[in-house]
Motif scaffolding. Structure first.
Motif, short mmCIF file in Angstrom:
data_model
loop_
_atom_site.label_atom_id
_atom_site.label_comp_id
_atom_site.label_asym_id
_atom_site.label_seq_id
_atom_site.Cartn_x
_atom_site.Cartn_y
_atom_site.Cartn_z
N ILE A 38 0.49 -0.68 -0.08
CA ILE A 38 0.25 0.25 0.03
C ILE A 38 0.69 0.65 -0.40
O ILE A 38 1.67 2.20 1.18
CB ILE A 38 -0.91 -0.19 1.07
N PRO A 39 1.21 1.61 -1.78
CA PRO A 39 2.38 2.70 -1.34
C PRO A 39 1.31 4.57 -0.65
O PRO A 39 2.34 5.19 -0.10
CB PRO A 39 2.57 3.16 -2.84
N GLU A 40 0.64 4.39 -1.09
CA GLU A 40 -0.14 6.11 -0.59
C GLU A 40 -1.78 5.33 -0.37
O GLU A 40 -2.49 4.53 -0.14
CB GLU A 40 -0.31 6.39 -0.92
N SER A 41 -2.54 5.51 1.84
CA SER A 41 -3.42 4.87 1.55
C SER A 41 -5.10 5.80 0.73
O SER A 41 -4.33 6.91 0.83
CB SER A 41 -3.36 5.32 3.20
N ASP A 62 -1.31 9.55 5.60
CA ASP A 62 -0.30 8.15 6.30
C ASP A 62 -0.30 8.17 7.69
O ASP A 62 0.31 8.97 8.59
CB ASP A 62 1.19 7.91 5.85
N THR A 63 -1.37 6.60 8.40
CA THR A 63 -0.89 6.37 9.47
C THR A 63 0.82 5.43 9.22
O THR A 63 0.81 6.11 11.75
CB THR A 63 -1.95 5.68 9.86
N GLY A 64 1.05 5.52 9.20
CA GLY A 64 2.06 4.94 9.78
C GLY A 64 1.90 3.53 9.82
O GLY A 64 3.19 2.40 10.25
N HIS A 65 0.62 2.37 9.85
CA HIS A 65 1.02 1.35 10.14
C HIS A 65 -0.20 1.13 8.72
O HIS A 65 -1.14 1.80 9.03
CB HIS A 65 -0.08 1.12 11.68
N ASP A 85 3.98 -2.40 8.86
CA ASP A 85 4.55 -1.93 7.75
C ASP A 85 3.30 -1.94 6.91
O ASP A 85 3.78 -3.04 5.39
CB ASP A 85 5.94 -1.82 7.79
N PRO A 86 2.21 -0.94 5.89
CA PRO A 86 1.59 -1.31 4.69
C PRO A 86 2.26 -0.99 3.80
O PRO A 86 1.54 -1.69 2.47
CB PRO A 86 0.70 0.13 5.38
N ARG A 87 3.53 -0.91 3.74
CA ARG A 87 4.90 -0.24 2.66
C ARG A 87 5.14 -1.96 1.27
O ARG A 87 4.59 -2.28 0.13
CB ARG A 87 5.24 0.10 2.33
N SER A 88 5.13 -3.15 2.92
CA SER A 88 5.54 -4.38 2.15
C SER A 88 5.14 -5.13 2.74
O SER A 88 5.62 -5.27 4.21
CB SER A 88 6.47 -4.57 1.87
N GLY A 90 5.41 -7.48 12.92
CA GLY A 90 4.28 -6.64 12.46
C GLY A 90 2.83 -7.53 12.68
O GLY A 90 3.43 -8.69 12.29
N ARG A 91 2.10 -7.39 13.38
CA ARG A 91 1.19 -8.85 12.87
C ARG A 91 -0.10 -8.60 13.34
O ARG A 91 -0.78 -7.82 14.48
CB ARG A 91 1.42 -10.05 14.56
N CYS A 92 -1.13 -8.95 13.12
CA CYS A 92 -3.23 -8.73 12.45
C CYS A 92 -3.35 -9.97 12.27
O CYS A 92 -3.19 -10.95 11.24
CB CYS A 92 -3.68 -7.68 11.85
N ASP A 93 -4.71 -10.02 13.06
CA ASP A 93 -5.56 -11.61 12.25
C ASP A 93 -6.36 -11.22 12.44
O ASP A 93 -7.11 -10.72 13.66
CB ASP A 93 -4.55 -12.88 12.82
N GLY A 94 -7.79 -12.77 12.13
CA GLY A 94 -9.12 -12.30 12.10
C GLY A 94 -9.51 -13.27 12.08
O GLY A 94 -9.43 -13.91 11.02
#
Length: 182
Positions: free
Chosen positions: A51-54, A59-62, A122-125, A161-165
């Motif tokens: 995600i290069p840009e929201s 940019d929230t940075g996350h 990190d949304p960039r990669s 970094g970690r997110c799940d659901g």
């Protein structure tokens, strides 16, 4: 005792481009997806995102909850399309790719969506994966069939970094078994 062998299906670039067609160019976050089938009617996808840009906020940075949902949708659409194309996922045996394209936007509903943010991603990669845990054919009050699917997903990055659901899906106006049509 039968031993199941996992089969990997690398990214189908043409299929991926078609799956992402409904999205605005700057909202096409899914870069690649390897679909794995155990041969038992279950399938999962392991994906790479950027995600290069929201698309909606500074940019929230996350990775944030809106982007988590968009990425989930893209990952799920690709997994279903590839599963239909290859005959991988139980519950979709009567579907054709034409059925998928017809139903992709109007008839695949998220009934419940939950996300747990463990550490900033990190949304960039980042990477992600999802699996269909169950798919069952049910009947609505009006007698029309639908598919109820329970799924799980997770995202991670190189910095832990970690997110799940989880998400519960309803596929409505589905093709009836044996007809190949809605």
């Amino acid at each position: 005792m039968t031993t199941l062998v996992a089969t990997g299906h690398p990214t189908d670039e043409h299929l991926l481009a078609r799956v992402l067609t409904p999205y605005k160019d700057h909202c096409r976050y899914l870069r690649s997806a390897v679909v794995v089938s155990e041969g038992d009617g279950q399938a999962s996808a392991r994906c790479e995102f950027a995600i290069p840009e929201s698309c909606y906020i500074d940019d929230t940075g996350h990775l944030n909850s809106v982007e988590v949902n968009i990425c989930y949708n893209q990952m799920m659409y690709y997994l279903v399309a590839k599963s239909v194309k290859e005959g991988l996922l139980a519950g979709f045996e009567s579907w054709t790719l034409d059925d998928f394209w017809k139903h992709q936007l109007p008839d695949i509903l998220i009934a419940r969506f939950a996300a747990n943010f463990r550490r900033p991603v990190d949304p960039r990669s980042f990477s992600g994966e999802m699996e269909f845990r169950s798919v069952t054919r049910r009947t609505q009050a009006d007698g029309s069939p639908f598919l109820h699917a329970e799924t799980g997903y997770r995202y991670w990055d190189a910095a832990a970094g970690r997110c799940d659901g989880t998400a519960v899906l309803a596929f409505v106006n589905v093709p009836r078994p044996g007809t190949g049509a809605s």
